[in-house]
Design a protein around this motif. Sequence first.
Motif, PDB file in Angstrom:
ATOM      1  N   VAL A  59       0.861  -1.185   0.000  1.00  0.00           N
ATOM      2  CA  VAL A  59       0.000   0.000   0.000  1.00  0.00           C
ATOM      3  C   VAL A  59       0.899   1.238   0.000  1.00  0.00           C
ATOM      4  N   ASP A  60       0.381   2.353  -0.501  1.00  0.00           N
ATOM      5  CA  ASP A  60       1.133   3.603  -0.573  1.00  0.00           C
ATOM      6  C   ASP A  60       1.301   4.185   0.834  1.00  0.00           C
ATOM      7  N   THR A  61       2.558   4.290   1.281  1.00  0.00           N
ATOM      8  CA  THR A  61       2.836   4.781   2.634  1.00  0.00           C
ATOM      9  C   THR A  61       2.307   6.191   2.838  1.00  0.00           C
ATOM     10  N   THR A 176       7.835   8.901   2.402  1.00  0.00           N
ATOM     11  CA  THR A 176       6.532   9.520   2.624  1.00  0.00           C
ATOM     12  C   THR A 176       6.088  10.335   1.416  1.00  0.00           C
ATOM     13  N   LEU A 177       6.908  10.358   0.361  1.00  0.00           N
ATOM     14  CA  LEU A 177       6.527  11.032  -0.878  1.00  0.00           C
ATOM     15  C   LEU A 177       5.631  10.095  -1.690  1.00  0.00           C
ATOM     16  N   PRO A 178       4.630  10.613  -2.400  1.00  0.00           N
ATOM     17  CA  PRO A 178       3.680   9.757  -3.129  1.00  0.00           C
ATOM     18  C   PRO A 178       4.329   8.753  -4.073  1.00  0.00           C
ATOM     19  N   LYS A 179       5.392   9.158  -4.785  1.00  0.00           N
ATOM     20  CA  LYS A 179       6.063   8.261  -5.719  1.00  0.00           C
ATOM     21  C   LYS A 179       7.498   7.961  -5.300  1.00  0.00           C
ATOM     22  N   GLY A 180       7.766   8.117  -4.015  1.00  0.00           N
ATOM     23  CA  GLY A 180       9.115   7.884  -3.543  1.00  0.00           C
ATOM     24  C   GLY A 180      10.077   8.918  -4.095  1.00  0.00           C
ATOM     25  N   LEU A 181      11.289   8.512  -4.391  1.00  0.00           N
ATOM     26  CA  LEU A 181      12.283   9.433  -4.944  1.00  0.00           C
ATOM     27  C   LEU A 181      12.035   9.736  -6.413  1.00  0.00           C
ATOM     28  N   MET A 182      11.014   9.094  -7.000  1.00  0.00           N
ATOM     29  CA  MET A 182      10.597   9.414  -8.365  1.00  0.00           C
ATOM     30  C   MET A 182       9.574  10.542  -8.389  1.00  0.00           C
ATOM     31  N   GLY A 411       7.255  -3.390  -9.948  1.00  0.00           N
ATOM     32  CA  GLY A 411       5.897  -2.861  -9.925  1.00  0.00           C
ATOM     33  C   GLY A 411       4.807  -3.888  -9.750  1.00  0.00           C
ATOM     34  N   VAL A 412       5.141  -5.074  -9.220  1.00  0.00           N
ATOM     35  CA  VAL A 412       4.133  -6.137  -9.101  1.00  0.00           C
ATOM     36  C   VAL A 412       3.773  -6.469  -7.656  1.00  0.00           C
ATOM     37  N   THR A 413       4.467  -5.886  -6.673  1.00  0.00           N
ATOM     38  CA  THR A 413       4.244  -6.258  -5.277  1.00  0.00           C
ATOM     39  C   THR A 413       2.790  -6.086  -4.859  1.00  0.00           C
ATOM     40  N   GLY A 414       2.200  -4.952  -5.198  1.00  0.00           N
ATOM     41  CA  GLY A 414       0.824  -4.681  -4.799  1.00  0.00           C
ATOM     42  C   GLY A 414      -0.204  -5.549  -5.496  1.00  0.00           C
ATOM     43  N   ASP A 415       0.193  -6.204  -6.607  1.00  0.00           N
ATOM     44  CA  ASP A 415      -0.743  -7.042  -7.367  1.00  0.00           C
ATOM     45  C   ASP A 415      -0.665  -8.519  -6.993  1.00  0.00           C
TER      46      ASP A 415
END
Length: 461
Positions: A59-61, A176-182, A411-415
């Motif tokens: 989940v998005d931290t 804690t950033l929505p897209k991390g360091l991206m 990009g598959v962890t959440g799925d």
Amino acid sequence: MIKRSLFNPAQLFISSFLGLIAFGTLLLRLPFALNKPLSWVDSLFTATSAVCVTGLIVVDTAAHFTFWGQLFIMLLIQAGGLGILSFASLFAYFLKGGSTYENQLAIRAFSNTDRLGEVFTLLKRTVLITFGIEIVGAIAIYWSVASTLTDLSIGQRIFLSLFHSVSSFCNAGFSTLPKGLMDETVLYNYGFQFTVACIYIFGGLGFPIVINVLKYIKHLMNRLTRKWTLKENYHRPWVITINSKINLITTALISIIATFVLYINEYSHVFVDHDGIGKWVIAFATATTPRTAGFNSIDFAQLHFSSILFVMLLMWIGASPNSTGGGIKTSTFAVAILNVISLAKGKDRTEIFRREIAAISIQRAFATMFLSLIVIGLGVFAISFFEPNRSLTDIAFECFSAYSTVGLSLGVTGDLVQESRIVLILLMFIGRVTMLSVLIAFVRKVRYVHYKYAPEELTIN
């Protein structure tokens, strides 16, 4: 403290992490810690990832957790990075004015300290160095984002800086950033990117190595002072230990080679949006984050297939021993290479810097490598069983990342289905405490070892 007669050091080490994960799972289920509902499996996954300083998330931290939830995650990262055993031992030491001989033996097993009297000295230095670097890192991060995160209040910027400093030093990879360091607000902030990379490199060096380097710097200053004051020249040989030399050289070589390889391979591909020095900073961050840091300044799913394989190798090697990082460790990788070179030269022993590497170190190195591949292989098999339609590359990358406590993903962890998430939870935990520690904890020790049978050579190749 738990008596050594009831639990051996390995069992105490493992049980401390299990207890912390269970406590963290309950904390992350508290209503005021969540913006959205969180299942028990996802709570366990997040707590395990934080305590094992991995960084894999389902989940998005930033969106899923409130300030309190993010604070709990930061505290779990801090406790997991330093090791709950270290905290418990230090608290007992300060509260009781000392510690028992049994407890010192337990801590000694994980601190690589030869003298029992130095055990708690090392632990106190570890805590001081950790908090010192994290505070300095938080200040550096705050100044680097002051001009870009203007929409945040001063308090929010302070918490963001502290959170990323702790997460970086502990090689956790949480953001804690929505897209991390991206995230667009920091992606082209190369000062921020470079600062975070430097912090997690320090965390990945290992506390004994950092302390040894500081001791060497102090020794050099003493020599210079004596030289300037015309006093007798003061020189102590072997201030830098063989362990420190091997790990520092291996870390430097891997970082430099990896930066050049990824810079060349992804120059006109993933790094195309960056110019000049920015390409080198992002290449450096991409090359060093697989050493179990887990911060992603790029979309790793967009890398060339050859780069993905190379990153998996970097994740497997990991950081240095007695650090906040995971993997098989740089010393294990270095000892294996040195042993292969010695065999190729026809030597019956492994030597470096006019010293012979102990046979037990070589045995542990190859046992660590073998066990890691077995566990990762079982993880790949299990997830392939639960998700037969998912590509082998995605599964293998997740398993290497989980076992090496890296936190990178394609990009598959959440799925992933629940069963696959449970497999990753087990991989993260085993990777953090190491499979060798698990075996030591539960395999009965032999009582008599002071004998030898006649040696017999086997056909190997």
